[in-house]
Design a protein around this motif. Structure first.
Motif, PDB file in Angstrom:
ATOM      1  N   ARG A  33      -0.948  -2.507   3.124  1.00 43.73           N
ATOM      2  CA  ARG A  33      -0.533  -3.430   4.180  1.00 43.73           C
ATOM      3  C   ARG A  33      -1.633  -3.522   5.227  1.00 43.73           C
ATOM      4  O   ARG A  33      -2.423  -2.600   5.380  1.00 43.73           O
ATOM      5  CB  ARG A  33       0.718  -2.914   4.880  1.00 43.73           C
ATOM      6  CG  ARG A  33       1.933  -2.969   4.016  1.00 43.73           C
ATOM      7  CD  ARG A  33       3.130  -2.584   4.827  1.00 43.73           C
ATOM      8  NE  ARG A  33       4.327  -2.762   4.018  1.00 43.73           N
ATOM      9  CZ  ARG A  33       5.553  -2.775   4.508  1.00 43.73           C
ATOM     10  NH1 ARG A  33       5.731  -2.603   5.816  1.00 43.73           N
ATOM     11  NH2 ARG A  33       6.592  -2.957   3.724  1.00 43.73           N
ATOM     12  N   ASP A  44       1.978  -1.209  11.856  1.00 41.81           N
ATOM     13  CA  ASP A  44       2.165  -1.960  10.613  1.00 41.81           C
ATOM     14  C   ASP A  44       2.364  -3.433  10.968  1.00 41.81           C
ATOM     15  O   ASP A  44       3.379  -3.809  11.557  1.00 41.81           O
ATOM     16  CB  ASP A  44       3.394  -1.379   9.911  1.00 41.81           C
ATOM     17  CG  ASP A  44       3.642  -1.993   8.542  1.00 41.81           C
ATOM     18  OD1 ASP A  44       3.393  -3.202   8.377  1.00 41.81           O
ATOM     19  OD2 ASP A  44       4.094  -1.248   7.654  1.00 41.81           O
ATOM     20  N   CYS A  46       2.755  -5.992   8.989  1.00 47.14           N
ATOM     21  CA  CYS A  46       3.757  -6.658   8.138  1.00 47.14           C
ATOM     22  C   CYS A  46       5.145  -6.473   8.744  1.00 47.14           C
ATOM     23  O   CYS A  46       5.877  -7.448   8.950  1.00 47.14           O
ATOM     24  CB  CYS A  46       3.673  -6.080   6.730  1.00 47.14           C
ATOM     25  SG  CYS A  46       4.823  -6.811   5.561  1.00 47.14           S
ATOM     26  N   ARG A  63       1.281 -10.637   6.716  1.00 45.09           N
ATOM     27  CA  ARG A  63       2.029 -10.069   5.582  1.00 45.09           C
ATOM     28  C   ARG A  63       1.156  -9.883   4.358  1.00 45.09           C
ATOM     29  O   ARG A  63       1.642  -9.474   3.306  1.00 45.09           O
ATOM     30  CB  ARG A  63       3.232 -10.966   5.274  1.00 45.09           C
ATOM     31  CG  ARG A  63       4.256 -10.900   6.412  1.00 45.09           C
ATOM     32  CD  ARG A  63       5.436 -11.809   6.192  1.00 45.09           C
ATOM     33  NE  ARG A  63       6.481 -11.505   7.159  1.00 45.09           N
ATOM     34  CZ  ARG A  63       7.300 -12.405   7.716  1.00 45.09           C
ATOM     35  NH1 ARG A  63       7.191 -13.686   7.384  1.00 45.09           N
ATOM     36  NH2 ARG A  63       8.217 -12.026   8.577  1.00 45.09           N
ATOM     37  N   PRO A  65      -1.974  -7.971   2.274  1.00 40.01           N
ATOM     38  CA  PRO A  65      -2.327  -6.543   2.221  1.00 40.01           C
ATOM     39  C   PRO A  65      -3.637  -6.191   2.924  1.00 40.01           C
ATOM     40  O   PRO A  65      -3.952  -5.008   3.087  1.00 40.01           O
ATOM     41  CB  PRO A  65      -2.444  -6.263   0.715  1.00 40.01           C
ATOM     42  CG  PRO A  65      -2.684  -7.582   0.084  1.00 40.01           C
ATOM     43  CD  PRO A  65      -2.024  -8.604   0.946  1.00 40.01           C
TER      44      PRO A  65
END
Lengths: 401, 401
Positions: A33, A44, A46, A63, A65
């Motif tokens: 991610r 994070d 995402c 979103r 990687p």
């Protein structure tokens, strides 16, 4: 200075004034991610995409990687996201438990398209000229007119942490015999790498003043070099197998926007370069590197000493109409200053292997032994009196087969 | 000889013994699809995937827009598909209306990963050495010990049909002045390009005897070269902007399996190369090229004259542990034979621009003028007495901005 809700972040090299991007897995997510480092934690992107970006391409990019979704969106989106991240990370209402950086594995932060390596340090080019061509002028006649560069192998760019197998190849012995075997002169080159975001079409150019529109960010690079393979192969078409076995880069990409306070004057150029290489606002970055071998810091180059700036390297790369793709990557070439204690390659530091370095463990080195571990780190001034720590490039040397 | 139900195919350069792959759009499909050329028609592999391949990765690969799905599957799958295609195209029960090749537009047949350009013709390297370095030995000491090569720009590989804008750049005038402007010595290089399919891991090698396991097929290449930019920039790190503005390739990739009957002895090598470059079964390909400028055929090189074989170039590329990716592409360098009528670059054909070529329209050329059209074509022996026509590389020269 902005205050983050992440414990310890404000005093670290990763405050809200840094915010480098990387691709990570952790015990919580086994698929890579996109994340941002803050203090000793990773946000994070995402999981927090809805909070950080409105519906649309920017949210979709968070979103993905790695950086490949964000790169083509361009400067306005990059700055919008940075503002949004700083707001989020300083808003106590958003505080939550973040994954610890010691718990994550880092992956390719971007998908390298083409890789170009330059030769932008006058000190390095002069030193290598003396060592490789002792009977000629150390700088070629073209060197002060254009940033000399060449294409490297994009497929063997690896993030920090991937250990490097000693390459085998041809070399010529001092007696003139041609032999094959593991490189006996494995070296490093401490460089700065620039990640291209916004693309251009075939036939277009990216002007010297459009650097910040096209380049997303930068990272440290170790351009591993097998000097014996390189010396035998490189004429007349340049370095090939002496370089192509691996190039390591710092796996957190520092956005250009974080480096505003590190901007500094670039060396004056004489002769004055052609108009396409002449910046309206000429600057470099004051970034202090440290090269460490098995725990001993052996050199401290500074990026500000580079003769050719990253804006000039970008303009040169595209002046012939060569297109840019998101993920194109170009490196500065070895960063060497005027002093022996400031050079970015062991071949300079040991003057062709003739003057060994002494390490703290009592051993000596000219070129790398199997099991050696090389680390390149760097710091720079950030906004509001902070210090940025660029992501280290660390890797060990594995024996040849 | 196998008989196809496609009208005219058996007598053409595209019988069932050829079957090159390309990515095409047509009035029937506006999104690129993978196709195979047969006679003057194109078989749509997506539409016929169920007939051609069992459920699984091979069938999925046929539904991709280009070769990227097929490339990593390797030799066994490539051969399985070829057998299946030959069966399908010779089974009258499968006869149906195919799209005419004149109705299709061709796209990138594969997604170029890294691009390496070699320098494998002794005649070309000798000629260029004489022209670029008239005061030294024409071949460098390393030339007969290893296939000299360098990385080019993968992002500017374009299929045949894309016209090329004349690049601008720096050059040094005979008076020693440094000037900027459109290249005045725009040239071609007629080459053969090899598309890598099956990958290797970082640190592994692809041996000289594994050529057919890794390489999927080949195509003609025009490695456009701005000689004035190249001459000024290329020392010491090799060609860069003089080449990176564009490289054209034939948009139908001929599978290696089609070229079994074209195999021929490769030139004997003296000195004998190191073991990693020594083939158990050394061969080249007898492929007759024609270089045409504005309708006049100006040269007829043959690929069999190349000193270094494609198997040797592959082994050299990976002997240092550099990994291979599906879509890696390497080209032979200019294909030049011993005679002036067999050289693959205008700089050789006109001896540095001093001896112009005469064209059928009554004009003369040394280097390319705006509006010129260059076409490279080739034929080779196919199975069962057939002749293969390799896909042409044709492009025109557009003026600089």
């Amino acid at each position: 200075m902005q205050t983050s809700w992440v414990p310890g972040a404000d005093q670290s090299g990763h405050s809200v004034h840094h915010l480098p991007y990387g691709s990570f897995t952790s015990p919580r997510n086994s698929e890579p991610r996109l994340g941002v480092r803050i203090g000793d934690r990773v946000l994070d992107l995402c999981d927090n995409a809805e909070d950080l970006a409105p519906e649309g391409p920017l949210r979709a990019a968070l979103r993905r990687p790695n950086l490949q979704g964000l790169l083509p969106l361009g400067r306005e989106s990059w700055d919008e996201l940075r503002t949004s991240l700083q707001r989020f990370l300083t808003d106590p209402a958003k505080a939550h438990d973040l994954v610890d950086v010691s718990q994550v594995s880092l992956h390719a932060a971007f998908e390298p398209a083409d890789y170009v390596d330059y030769y932008a340090s006058e000190h390095h080019a002069t030193n290598l000229g003396r060592l490789f061509r002792p009977d000629s002028a150390p700088l070629m006649p073209n060197w002060k007119h254009l940033p000399v560069g060449y294409h490297g192998r994009a497929g063997t760019l690896v993030p920090s942490g991937v250990n490097i197998k000693r390459p085998s190849g041809q070399r010529r012995t001092p007696d003139g015999e041609i032999v094959f075997g593991p490189s006996a002169r494995l070296d490093i080159e401490a460089e700065m790498g620039f990640v291209v975001g916004a693309p251009t079409a075939l036939g277009d150019t990216a002007s010297v003043d459009s650097f910040a529109d096209h380049v997303f960010g930068l990272c440290l690079v170790n351009d591993w070099s097998a000097r014996d393979i390189q010396a035998w192969e490189y004429q007349p078409l340049g370095p090939y197998l002496g370089k192509s076995f691996a190039t390591s880069y710092g796996a957190w990409i520092t956005p250009l926007a974080a480096l505003e306070a590190a901007k500094t004057e670039a060396p004056e150029q004489d002769p004055r370069p052609l108009p396409y290489l002449t910046e309206k606002d000429r600057y470099s970055y004051d970034i202090e590197l440290a090269v460490t071998l098995n725990g001993t810091t052996v050199s401290r180059p500074n990026y500000r000493d580079m003769y050719w700036t990253p804006a000039q390297m970008l303009a040169h790369m595209t002046v012939n109409g060569a297109s840019l793709r998101p993920g194109d990557f170009y490196a500065s070439g070895t960063i060497s200053g005027p002093e022996r204690s400031q050079v970015g390659a062991f071949i300079e530091l040991t003057w062709g292997g003739k003057e060994p370095m002494k390490l703290d463990d009592g051993t000596e080195r000219t070129f790398l032994k199997d099991g050696d571990i090389v680390s390149i780190t760097a710091t720079a001034r950030g906004a509001a009196g902070t210090t940025l720590e660029l992501a280290e490039v660390t890797a060990g040397v594995l024996p040849a087969d």
